[in-house]
Design a protein around this motif. Structure first.
Motif, PDB file in Angstrom:
ATOM      1  N   ALA A 390      40.383  31.909  36.394  1.00  0.00           N
ATOM      2  CA  ALA A 390      41.391  32.113  37.310  1.00  0.00           C
ATOM      3  C   ALA A 390      41.057  31.686  38.622  1.00  0.00           C
ATOM      4  CB  ALA A 390      41.821  33.617  36.864  1.00  0.00           C
ATOM      5  N   GLU A 391      39.834  32.003  39.045  1.00  0.00           N
ATOM      6  CA  GLU A 391      39.591  31.603  40.327  1.00  0.00           C
ATOM      7  C   GLU A 391      39.528  30.179  40.409  1.00  0.00           C
ATOM      8  OE1 GLU A 391      35.768  31.726  43.408  1.00  0.00           O
ATOM      9  OE2 GLU A 391      35.893  33.261  42.173  1.00  0.00           O
ATOM     10  N   ALA A 392      38.655  29.532  39.596  1.00  0.00           N
ATOM     11  CA  ALA A 392      38.665  28.061  39.505  1.00  0.00           C
ATOM     12  C   ALA A 392      39.882  27.369  39.563  1.00  0.00           C
ATOM     13  CB  ALA A 392      37.597  27.664  38.294  1.00  0.00           C
ATOM     14  N   GLU A 393      40.834  27.828  38.690  1.00  0.00           N
ATOM     15  CA  GLU A 393      42.309  27.161  38.705  1.00  0.00           C
ATOM     16  C   GLU A 393      43.099  27.226  39.904  1.00  0.00           C
ATOM     17  OE1 GLU A 393      43.856  25.265  36.108  1.00  0.00           O
ATOM     18  OE2 GLU A 393      41.751  25.246  35.310  1.00  0.00           O
ATOM     19  N   CYS A 394      42.513  28.512  40.604  1.00  0.00           N
ATOM     20  CA  CYS A 394      43.265  28.670  41.879  1.00  0.00           C
ATOM     21  C   CYS A 394      42.446  27.614  43.016  1.00  0.00           C
ATOM     22  CB  CYS A 394      43.012  30.109  42.370  1.00  0.00           C
ATOM     23  SG  CYS A 394      44.157  30.495  43.867  1.00  0.00           S
ATOM     24  N   HIS A 395      41.306  27.538  42.879  1.00  0.00           N
ATOM     25  CA  HIS A 395      40.552  26.620  43.725  1.00  0.00           C
ATOM     26  C   HIS A 395      41.328  25.082  43.416  1.00  0.00           C
ATOM     27  CE1 HIS A 395      37.634  29.126  45.841  1.00  0.00           C
ATOM     28  NE2 HIS A 395      37.485  29.546  44.713  1.00  0.00           N
ATOM     29  N   LEU A 396      41.454  24.706  42.346  1.00  0.00           N
ATOM     30  CA  LEU A 396      42.168  23.415  41.915  1.00  0.00           C
ATOM     31  C   LEU A 396      43.618  23.246  42.316  1.00  0.00           C
ATOM     32  CD1 LEU A 396      40.385  23.102  38.413  1.00  0.00           C
ATOM     33  CD2 LEU A 396      40.051  21.953  40.482  1.00  0.00           C
ATOM     34  N   GLY A 397      44.204  24.372  42.762  1.00  0.00           N
ATOM     35  CA  GLY A 397      45.470  24.342  43.217  1.00  0.00           C
ATOM     36  C   GLY A 397      46.633  24.844  42.112  1.00  0.00           C
ATOM     37  N   ASP A 398      46.107  25.080  40.787  1.00  0.00           N
ATOM     38  CA  ASP A 398      46.861  25.171  39.625  1.00  0.00           C
ATOM     39  C   ASP A 398      47.296  26.974  39.704  1.00  0.00           C
ATOM     40  OD1 ASP A 398      48.525  25.707  37.417  1.00  0.00           O
ATOM     41  OD2 ASP A 398      47.088  24.361  36.142  1.00  0.00           O
ATOM     42  N   ASP A 399      48.064  27.394  40.603  1.00  0.00           N
ATOM     43  CA  ASP A 399      48.534  28.740  40.721  1.00  0.00           C
ATOM     44  C   ASP A 399      48.979  29.325  39.317  1.00  0.00           C
ATOM     45  OD1 ASP A 399      47.503  28.536  43.048  1.00  0.00           O
ATOM     46  OD2 ASP A 399      49.433  29.044  44.309  1.00  0.00           O
ATOM     47  N   ALA A 400      49.801  28.545  38.677  1.00  0.00           N
ATOM     48  CA  ALA A 400      50.562  29.005  37.528  1.00  0.00           C
ATOM     49  C   ALA A 400      49.309  29.586  36.493  1.00  0.00           C
ATOM     50  CB  ALA A 400      51.458  28.070  36.953  1.00  0.00           C
ATOM     51  N   SER A 401      48.463  28.452  36.146  1.00  0.00           N
ATOM     52  CA  SER A 401      47.291  28.762  35.144  1.00  0.00           C
ATOM     53  C   SER A 401      46.604  29.910  35.699  1.00  0.00           C
ATOM     54  CB  SER A 401      46.482  27.762  35.165  1.00  0.00           C
ATOM     55  OG  SER A 401      47.124  26.412  34.515  1.00  0.00           O
ATOM     56  N   ALA A 402      46.022  29.880  37.091  1.00  0.00           N
ATOM     57  CA  ALA A 402      45.414  31.056  37.440  1.00  0.00           C
ATOM     58  C   ALA A 402      45.965  32.492  37.379  1.00  0.00           C
ATOM     59  CB  ALA A 402      45.033  30.974  39.035  1.00  0.00           C
ATOM     60  N   ARG A 403      47.293  32.545  37.605  1.00  0.00           N
ATOM     61  CA  ARG A 403      48.183  33.802  37.290  1.00  0.00           C
ATOM     62  C   ARG A 403      48.332  34.289  35.941  1.00  0.00           C
ATOM     63  NH1 ARG A 403      51.751  31.390  41.774  1.00  0.00           N
ATOM     64  NH2 ARG A 403      53.021  30.529  39.959  1.00  0.00           N
ATOM     65  N   ASN A 404      48.228  33.253  35.055  1.00  0.00           N
ATOM     66  CA  ASN A 404      48.305  33.605  33.642  1.00  0.00           C
ATOM     67  C   ASN A 404      47.115  34.030  33.377  1.00  0.00           C
ATOM     68  OD1 ASN A 404      50.870  32.576  33.394  1.00  0.00           O
ATOM     69  ND2 ASN A 404      50.387  30.488  32.567  1.00  0.00           N
ATOM     70  N   LEU A 405      45.906  33.502  33.534  1.00  0.00           N
ATOM     71  CA  LEU A 405      44.761  34.080  33.353  1.00  0.00           C
ATOM     72  C   LEU A 405      44.369  35.397  33.815  1.00  0.00           C
ATOM     73  CD1 LEU A 405      42.526  30.743  33.755  1.00  0.00           C
ATOM     74  CD2 LEU A 405      42.493  32.185  31.514  1.00  0.00           C
ATOM     75  N   LEU A 406      44.912  35.619  34.988  1.00  0.00           N
ATOM     76  CA  LEU A 406      44.460  36.878  35.698  1.00  0.00           C
ATOM     77  C   LEU A 406      45.532  38.181  35.259  1.00  0.00           C
ATOM     78  CD1 LEU A 406      43.281  38.703  37.829  1.00  0.00           C
ATOM     79  CD2 LEU A 406      45.100  37.914  39.412  1.00  0.00           C
ATOM     80  N   ASN A 407      46.769  37.821  34.777  1.00  0.00           N
ATOM     81  CA  ASN A 407      47.815  38.466  34.100  1.00  0.00           C
ATOM     82  C   ASN A 407      47.393  39.092  32.863  1.00  0.00           C
ATOM     83  OD1 ASN A 407      49.413  38.925  36.567  1.00  0.00           O
ATOM     84  ND2 ASN A 407      50.534  37.039  36.150  1.00  0.00           N
ATOM     85  N   GLU A 408      46.599  38.110  32.036  1.00  0.00           N
ATOM     86  CA  GLU A 408      46.440  38.318  30.843  1.00  0.00           C
ATOM     87  C   GLU A 408      45.104  39.518  30.862  1.00  0.00           C
ATOM     88  OE1 GLU A 408      44.516  36.459  26.630  1.00  0.00           O
ATOM     89  OE2 GLU A 408      45.065  35.023  28.335  1.00  0.00           O
ATOM     90  N   LEU A 409      44.127  39.264  31.716  1.00  0.00           N
ATOM     91  CA  LEU A 409      43.090  40.214  31.891  1.00  0.00           C
ATOM     92  C   LEU A 409      43.722  41.652  32.249  1.00  0.00           C
ATOM     93  CD1 LEU A 409      40.306  41.409  32.133  1.00  0.00           C
ATOM     94  CD2 LEU A 409      40.170  40.258  34.192  1.00  0.00           C
ATOM     95  N   MET A 410      44.575  41.645  33.411  1.00  0.00           N
ATOM     96  CA  MET A 410      45.168  42.783  34.018  1.00  0.00           C
ATOM     97  C   MET A 410      45.978  43.506  32.929  1.00  0.00           C
ATOM     98  SD  MET A 410      43.493  43.429  36.699  1.00  0.00           S
ATOM     99  CE  MET A 410      44.844  44.725  37.142  1.00  0.00           C
ATOM    100  N   SER A 411      46.593  42.947  32.041  1.00  0.00           N
ATOM    101  CA  SER A 411      47.477  43.638  30.726  1.00  0.00           C
ATOM    102  C   SER A 411      46.689  44.556  30.159  1.00  0.00           C
ATOM    103  CB  SER A 411      48.101  42.616  30.160  1.00  0.00           C
ATOM    104  OG  SER A 411      47.034  41.895  28.945  1.00  0.00           O
ATOM    105  N   TYR A 412      45.223  44.480  29.982  1.00  0.00           N
ATOM    106  CA  TYR A 412      44.374  45.430  29.518  1.00  0.00           C
ATOM    107  C   TYR A 412      43.960  46.481  30.461  1.00  0.00           C
ATOM    108  CZ  TYR A 412      43.978  42.255  25.658  1.00  0.00           C
ATOM    109  OH  TYR A 412      44.232  41.642  24.361  1.00  0.00           O
TER     110      TYR A 412
END
Length: 524
Positions: A390-412
């Protein structure tokens, strides 16, 4: 002529031990290994690897006293988190790890019982013994898969050791590529070998990069590991992702972390409140199972962390005199339904009669069996992979991918969580808020990986400063932010760079105390 410091090498006989032996405390010339023939076959070479791993969860072998300060990887993880702002101290207790917290250990570089010697010896012991395994790379017999398994693990261990040393004995890689780091050894060494000079950050990370890539390549086509203590393909991928984060190789970091997710048997789980003491926990990728005959009692990681198990008891543990707490401000960022709130007890106070403010005391790490001193050592969980990607995708500017990864973890973790933040700005200090997506990812990383050894390294690579305040829960004696000898508020500080042990200068002709020692103060 001075020769390579013996204390780097005297542990080389470790590679001839079994996983449950204490013979690694003996010393003998490493040249005896070849005559034993143990490296001739992959079926016997597993013994040297088990010996290396044994030291990764054994207490006290790196120092001549103060053994309680080091408990292998978990001990070094505790050290790293003590250096940040989120693992809060209110009292020294018996003193173990307090010098890491106050940054006073650097001055003891001439001693053999403090952190400068401890870290150096651990790293170079692992390197020396990995080198002996790697010396058999071209001659080892066995199936391709079995040989790949042994040699791949050895490359991963060497990469891990150099990575640990680089993060402790030099400033962070990016922006300091040409600064001195640590000596590099890739061949077999024996007592009397000539020591190497300090290499640059660039040279050391080139070594790390080559090693971890070899490890990943070999372990991808290796036989299945028989223990979670062994590094497998998925663990090697996430170790590569850690290295990429420090080097700011964001695409490679994301790719490696997501490859780890795809290939690990570990899964995200809500079942994380039982004490982080079993490698059978669903999310654990790498760690050590501690059996009854291996339990070490006093001085281990859990004796420093688990105070809650001793509430109402007559037993006084290291943890009860120096209870570990979470930064109150960080705790308050969690949602009301975040299950991780159970990792800390905000209302626990004065159960030991010592009149300490024990609110927000940790409940994350606990013994599985207090009377037997049992509890496994966890070194990597799959949640780290999601946070890294998620952090790496955010640094790359892909906020959507970063949010998806973070939200998947946080759903737990929190059924109400769903971030919509964007952007990758961070404040100069960790307390300077930008409300960006990157800051949110780092905040969740701070909560999720609290006590697991990432905090000071994250602060360094992100080039932020930090402060400690009473509002966070810190006692006055630990408020070191503007201390001229440390300057944690400035990411260019040398305050959190370890001094090199005097024993290395005494035994290495190619290192000079006057030109090769790291600054004792912040250097600012």
């Amino acid at each position: 002529m001075k020769k390579l410091a013996l204390y780097i090498l005297t542990m080389s006989s470790i590679i001839g031990i079994t996983a449950c032996s204490d013979d690694y405390l003996n010393t003998s010339p490493s040249t005896s290994i070849s005559s034993d023939g143990i490296m001739a076959s992959a079926s016997t070479a597993i013994v040297p690897l088990n010996g290396i791993y044994k030291t990764m969860y054994s207490e006290g072998w790196t120092v001549t006293a103060n053994e309680q300060q080091g408990d292998g990887i978990c001990g070094y993880n505790l050290m790293a988190d003590c250096m940040g702002e989120d693992l809060v101290w209110v009292a020294d207790g018996n003193g173990w790890y307090s010098f890491d917290t106050k940054y006073t250990g650097k001055s003891y570089y001439a001693r053999t019982d403090f952190r400068p010697y401890d870290l150096w010896k651990a790293g170079y012991t692992w390197i020396a013994n990995a080198n002996y395994v790697l010396s058999a790379e071209e001659t080892m017999e066995g199936s391709t898969a079995d040989v790949n398994n042994i040699i791949g693990q050895a490359y991963a261990i060497r990469a891990y050791a150099y990575f640990m040393l680089a993060q402790q004995y030099a400033r962070t890689y990016v922006g300091h590529e040409d600064e001195k780091c640590v000596p590099i050894y890739t061949g077999a060494t024996v007592a009397g070998s000539t020591g190497e000079a300090r290499s640059t950050n660039k040279e050391v990370f080139e070594r790390i990069w080559e090693d971890i890539n070899k490890a990943v390549t070999l372990l991808k086509d290796a036989s299945t590991r028989t223990s979670k203590t062994h590094i497998d393909y998925a663990v090697a991928c996430q170790l590569k992702a850690r290295i990429c984060m420090v080097m700011n190789k964001w695409q490679e970091a994301s790719d490696a972390a997501q490859e780890a997710i795809r290939n690990t048997t570990a899964t995200l789980t809500k079942d994380v409140l039982s004490g982080m003491n079993s490698i059978s926990q669903a999310d654990v990728m790498w760690g050590a199972e501690i059996t009854a005959d291996q339990a070490q009692g006093w001085g281990t990681f859990l004796t420093h962390m688990d105070a809650v198990s001793f509430i109402g008891s007559d037993m006084a543990m290291y943890s009860t005199g120096a209870p570990k707490k979470i930064n109150k401000l960080l705790y308050e960022t969690m949602g009301d339904n975040d299950i991780r709130r159970g990792w800390w007890l905000p209302n626990q106070a004065d159960e030991w009669g010592n009149k300490l403010d024990n609110t927000y005391i940790q409940n994350k790490f606990k013994f599985s069996n207090v009377s037997s001193w049992l509890g496994d050592m966890i070194w990597m969980r799959v949640e780290e992979c999601y946070l890294t990607a998620a952090e790496a995708e955010c640094h790359l500017g892909d906020d959507a991918s970063a949010r998806n990864l973070l939200n998947e973890l946080m759903s737990y973790r929190d059924e109400d969580y769903n971030t919509t933040k964007s952007g990758n700005s961070l404040g100069k200090l960790t307390t300077d808020k930008t409300y960006s997506l990157l800051e949110e990812i780092i905040t969740q990383r701070r909560i999720e990986l609290w006590g697991e050894g990432h905090r000071i390294y994250d602060i360094k690579r992100l080039k932020q400063g930090f402060i400690r305040t009473a509002e966070m829960g810190w006692a006055e004696e630990y408020l070191i932010s503007e201390n001229a000898n440390v300057r944690t508020d400035n990411p260019e500080t040398w305050g959190w760079v370890m001094t090199i042990p005097q024993a290395e200068f005494d035994g290495n002709v190619n290192m000079d105390l006057s030109t090769d020692q790291n600054p004792l103060d912040s250097g600012l």
